[in-house]
Design a protein around this motif. Structure first.
Motif, PDB file in Angstrom:
ATOM      1  N   GLU A   6       0.810  -1.216   0.000  1.00  0.00           N
ATOM      2  CA  GLU A   6       0.000   0.000   0.000  1.00  0.00           C
ATOM      3  C   GLU A   6       0.843   1.266   0.000  1.00  0.00           C
ATOM      4  OE1 GLU A   6      -2.580  -0.333   3.359  1.00  0.00           O
ATOM      5  OE2 GLU A   6      -3.810  -1.921   2.463  1.00  0.00           O
ATOM      6  N   ASP A   7       2.133   1.158  -0.366  1.00  0.00           N
ATOM      7  CA  ASP A   7       3.005   2.329  -0.318  1.00  0.00           C
ATOM      8  C   ASP A   7       2.973   3.158  -1.593  1.00  0.00           C
ATOM      9  OD1 ASP A   7       4.370   0.585  -1.970  1.00  0.00           O
ATOM     10  OD2 ASP A   7       5.931   0.127  -0.503  1.00  0.00           O
ATOM     11  N   GLY A   8       2.220   2.707  -2.623  1.00  0.00           N
ATOM     12  CA  GLY A   8       2.040   3.510  -3.823  1.00  0.00           C
ATOM     13  C   GLY A   8       3.170   3.469  -4.826  1.00  0.00           C
ATOM     14  N   LEU A   9       4.196   2.653  -4.601  1.00  0.00           N
ATOM     15  CA  LEU A   9       5.298   2.588  -5.554  1.00  0.00           C
ATOM     16  C   LEU A   9       4.816   1.992  -6.878  1.00  0.00           C
ATOM     17  CD1 LEU A   9       8.268   1.273  -3.359  1.00  0.00           C
ATOM     18  CD2 LEU A   9       7.850   3.615  -4.129  1.00  0.00           C
ATOM     19  N   PRO A  10       5.409   2.430  -7.995  1.00  0.00           N
ATOM     20  CA  PRO A  10       5.021   1.866  -9.290  1.00  0.00           C
ATOM     21  C   PRO A  10       5.351   0.382  -9.364  1.00  0.00           C
ATOM     22  CG  PRO A  10       6.967   3.255  -9.514  1.00  0.00           C
ATOM     23  CD  PRO A  10       6.450   3.459  -8.130  1.00  0.00           C
ATOM     24  N   GLU A  11       4.560  -0.351 -10.152  1.00  0.00           N
ATOM     25  CA  GLU A  11       4.724  -1.794 -10.267  1.00  0.00           C
ATOM     26  C   GLU A  11       4.924  -2.186 -11.718  1.00  0.00           C
ATOM     27  OE1 GLU A  11       1.401  -3.573  -8.242  1.00  0.00           O
ATOM     28  OE2 GLU A  11       1.868  -2.536  -6.351  1.00  0.00           O
ATOM     29  N   ARG A  24      -5.349  -2.512 -10.749  1.00  0.00           N
ATOM     30  CA  ARG A  24      -4.182  -2.053  -9.995  1.00  0.00           C
ATOM     31  C   ARG A  24      -3.645  -0.740 -10.559  1.00  0.00           C
ATOM     32  NH1 ARG A  24      -2.480  -2.232  -4.899  1.00  0.00           N
ATOM     33  NH2 ARG A  24      -0.213  -2.426  -4.695  1.00  0.00           N
ATOM     34  N   GLU A  25      -3.908   0.362  -9.872  1.00  0.00           N
ATOM     35  CA  GLU A  25      -3.504   1.679 -10.354  1.00  0.00           C
ATOM     36  C   GLU A  25      -1.988   1.831 -10.415  1.00  0.00           C
ATOM     37  OE1 GLU A  25      -5.339   4.672  -8.001  1.00  0.00           O
ATOM     38  OE2 GLU A  25      -7.389   4.138  -8.619  1.00  0.00           O
ATOM     39  N   GLN A  26      -1.281   1.099  -9.567  1.00  0.00           N
ATOM     40  CA  GLN A  26       0.180   1.244  -9.520  1.00  0.00           C
ATOM     41  C   GLN A  26       0.886   0.565 -10.693  1.00  0.00           C
ATOM     42  OE1 GLN A  26      -1.801   0.492  -7.050  1.00  0.00           O
ATOM     43  NE2 GLN A  26      -1.169   1.435  -5.116  1.00  0.00           N
ATOM     44  N   LEU A  27       0.181  -0.261 -11.464  1.00  0.00           N
ATOM     45  CA  LEU A  27       0.799  -0.957 -12.591  1.00  0.00           C
ATOM     46  C   LEU A  27       1.188   0.048 -13.665  1.00  0.00           C
ATOM     47  CD1 LEU A  27       1.571  -3.631 -14.017  1.00  0.00           C
ATOM     48  CD2 LEU A  27      -0.749  -3.651 -14.969  1.00  0.00           C
ATOM     49  N   ARG A  28       2.458   0.077 -14.024  1.00  0.00           N
ATOM     50  CA  ARG A  28       2.959   1.012 -15.027  1.00  0.00           C
ATOM     51  C   ARG A  28       3.297   0.335 -16.349  1.00  0.00           C
ATOM     52  NH1 ARG A  28       0.785   3.723 -12.243  1.00  0.00           N
ATOM     53  NH2 ARG A  28       1.487   5.318 -10.776  1.00  0.00           N
ATOM     54  N   LEU A  29       3.648  -0.957 -16.298  1.00  0.00           N
ATOM     55  CA  LEU A  29       4.123  -1.635 -17.503  1.00  0.00           C
ATOM     56  C   LEU A  29       4.035  -3.130 -17.288  1.00  0.00           C
ATOM     57  CD1 LEU A  29       5.683  -1.456 -20.291  1.00  0.00           C
ATOM     58  CD2 LEU A  29       7.786  -1.560 -18.932  1.00  0.00           C
ATOM     59  N   LEU A  30       3.701  -3.849 -18.350  1.00  0.00           N
ATOM     60  CA  LEU A  30       3.679  -5.300 -18.307  1.00  0.00           C
ATOM     61  C   LEU A  30       4.779  -5.822 -19.215  1.00  0.00           C
ATOM     62  CD1 LEU A  30       2.684  -8.278 -19.231  1.00  0.00           C
ATOM     63  CD2 LEU A  30       1.992  -7.529 -16.945  1.00  0.00           C
ATOM     64  N   HIS A  71       8.691   4.390 -18.273  1.00  0.00           N
ATOM     65  CA  HIS A  71       7.288   4.216 -17.901  1.00  0.00           C
ATOM     66  C   HIS A  71       7.029   4.672 -16.466  1.00  0.00           C
ATOM     67  CE1 HIS A  71       5.375   2.245 -21.362  1.00  0.00           C
ATOM     68  NE2 HIS A  71       6.601   1.862 -21.646  1.00  0.00           N
ATOM     69  N   MET A  72       8.007   4.522 -15.606  1.00  0.00           N
ATOM     70  CA  MET A  72       7.859   5.052 -14.257  1.00  0.00           C
ATOM     71  C   MET A  72       7.787   6.574 -14.290  1.00  0.00           C
ATOM     72  SD  MET A  72      10.648   2.570 -12.448  1.00  0.00           S
ATOM     73  CE  MET A  72      10.773   3.530 -10.952  1.00  0.00           C
ATOM     74  N   LYS A  73       8.562   7.187 -15.150  1.00  0.00           N
ATOM     75  CA  LYS A  73       8.599   8.648 -15.234  1.00  0.00           C
ATOM     76  C   LYS A  73       7.365   9.233 -15.906  1.00  0.00           C
ATOM     77  CE  LYS A  73      13.530   9.695 -15.153  1.00  0.00           C
ATOM     78  NZ  LYS A  73      14.654  10.305 -15.883  1.00  0.00           N
ATOM     79  N   ASP A  74       6.593   8.390 -16.596  1.00  0.00           N
ATOM     80  CA  ASP A  74       5.389   8.887 -17.249  1.00  0.00           C
ATOM     81  C   ASP A  74       4.405   9.459 -16.248  1.00  0.00           C
ATOM     82  OD1 ASP A  74       5.162   6.444 -19.957  1.00  0.00           O
ATOM     83  OD2 ASP A  74       6.274   8.313 -19.765  1.00  0.00           O
ATOM     84  N   ASP A  75       4.520   9.052 -14.995  1.00  0.00           N
ATOM     85  CA  ASP A  75       3.667   9.578 -13.931  1.00  0.00           C
ATOM     86  C   ASP A  75       4.462  10.632 -13.178  1.00  0.00           C
ATOM     87  OD1 ASP A  75       2.323  10.007 -11.441  1.00  0.00           O
ATOM     88  OD2 ASP A  75       1.191   8.165 -11.799  1.00  0.00           O
ATOM     89  N   SER A  76       4.075  11.898 -13.312  1.00  0.00           N
ATOM     90  CA  SER A  76       4.858  12.979 -12.726  1.00  0.00           C
ATOM     91  C   SER A  76       4.923  12.903 -11.217  1.00  0.00           C
ATOM     92  CB  SER A  76       4.260  14.338 -13.146  1.00  0.00           C
ATOM     93  OG  SER A  76       2.914  14.450 -12.725  1.00  0.00           O
ATOM     94  N   ASP A  77       3.912  12.317 -10.591  1.00  0.00           N
ATOM     95  CA  ASP A  77       3.918  12.215  -9.137  1.00  0.00           C
ATOM     96  C   ASP A  77       4.967  11.241  -8.643  1.00  0.00           C
ATOM     97  OD1 ASP A  77       1.848  14.010  -8.928  1.00  0.00           O
ATOM     98  OD2 ASP A  77       0.308  12.448  -8.951  1.00  0.00           O
ATOM     99  N   LEU A  78       5.399  10.309  -9.540  1.00  0.00           N
ATOM    100  CA  LEU A  78       6.353   9.297  -9.125  1.00  0.00           C
ATOM    101  C   LEU A  78       7.759   9.579  -9.622  1.00  0.00           C
ATOM    102  CD1 LEU A  78       4.127   6.202  -9.871  1.00  0.00           C
ATOM    103  CD2 LEU A  78       4.732   7.060  -7.620  1.00  0.00           C
ATOM    104  N   ALA A  79       7.887  10.511 -10.568  1.00  0.00           N
ATOM    105  CA  ALA A  79       9.170  10.697 -11.219  1.00  0.00           C
ATOM    106  C   ALA A  79      10.269  11.060 -10.234  1.00  0.00           C
ATOM    107  CB  ALA A  79       9.066  11.780 -12.294  1.00  0.00           C
TER     108      ALA A  79
END
Length: 210
Positions: free
Chosen positions: A20-25, A103-109, A192-200
């Motif tokens: 539940e820590d919100g890290l990209p997956e 799963r909102e945290q999923l960034r790439l498969l 793909h992780m950087k595509d989300d500005s909140d996580l970059a």
């Protein structure tokens, strides 16, 4: 990416067990014994954090591996193994579908395919399903060290044609044995992780170490 540490976190079967820590997956899907565990170990510079097995179908959960404080690799159960019961395959299928759709945290498969062989019908179905729902996919062709370099492009074309690879989806040739494709794959994952500005801001990109 420089991997300072990596840890196995949990084998999850229900959403309430997911971190539940919100890290990209980054999800990893593929046939049993296609080399998903070996790929994870090569990517994180560890020999056996992700357990490899000579018994197909052994992974029965969503296995979470945390990389630094940046992301998770999420290893899916392998598909296409005949000795796994139909009931068990249905359970796995429902679990994976719920994860992929919700799963909102999923960034790439990462769709893992053996470079030596044409994609199976299961591989084709998985890719089509992912694209039907507009999920981002990177196809990773493993075991490149097992065939001569002169045949690499021919085998890559076979994979592209069989999947009808969509524009924007990357195809990376990979070898867990010698590290071919490791930095290229990290670059795709990081993008793909950087595509989300909140996580970059949580991503620290440095030269990788083989």
């Amino acid at each position: 990416m420089k991997v300072n540490y990596a840890n196995f976190i949990i084998s999850a079967v229900r959403p309430e067990q997911f971190p539940e820590d919100g890290l990209p997956e980054i999800g990893l899907a593929g046939r049993s014994n296609v080399g998903k565990s070996s790929l994870i170990n090569r990517m994180i510079n560890r020999k056996n954090l992700a357990r490899t097995s000579s018994t197909p179908g052994k992974t029965q959960h969503l296995n979470y591996y945390r990389i630094n404080e940046d992301l998770y690799f999420v290893d899916f159960p392998g598909y296409g193994y005949a000795k796994v019961s139909k009931t068990q395959r249905q359970v796995w299928g429902k679990m994976i579908e719920q994860y992929l759709m919700n799963r909102e945290q999923l960034r790439l498969l990462l769709l893992i395919i053996d470079l030596r062989h044409p994609p199976s019908k299961d591989d084709e179905l998985m890719y089509d399903w992912l694209k039907h729902y507009d999920l981002p996919v990177c196809v990773v062709a493993t075991k490149a060290d097992k065939i001569p370099r002169s045949r690499w492009q021919k085998h890559l074309k076979i994979i592209k044609d069989a999947l009808v690879l969509r524009a924007g989806d990357e195809l990376i040739m990979f070898s867990s044995e010698v590290g071919t494709g490791k930095e290229e794959l990290w670059n795709v994952i990081t993008k793909h992780m950087k595509d989300d500005s909140d996580l970059a801001e949580t991503v620290h990109v440095e030269p990788g170490l083989d």
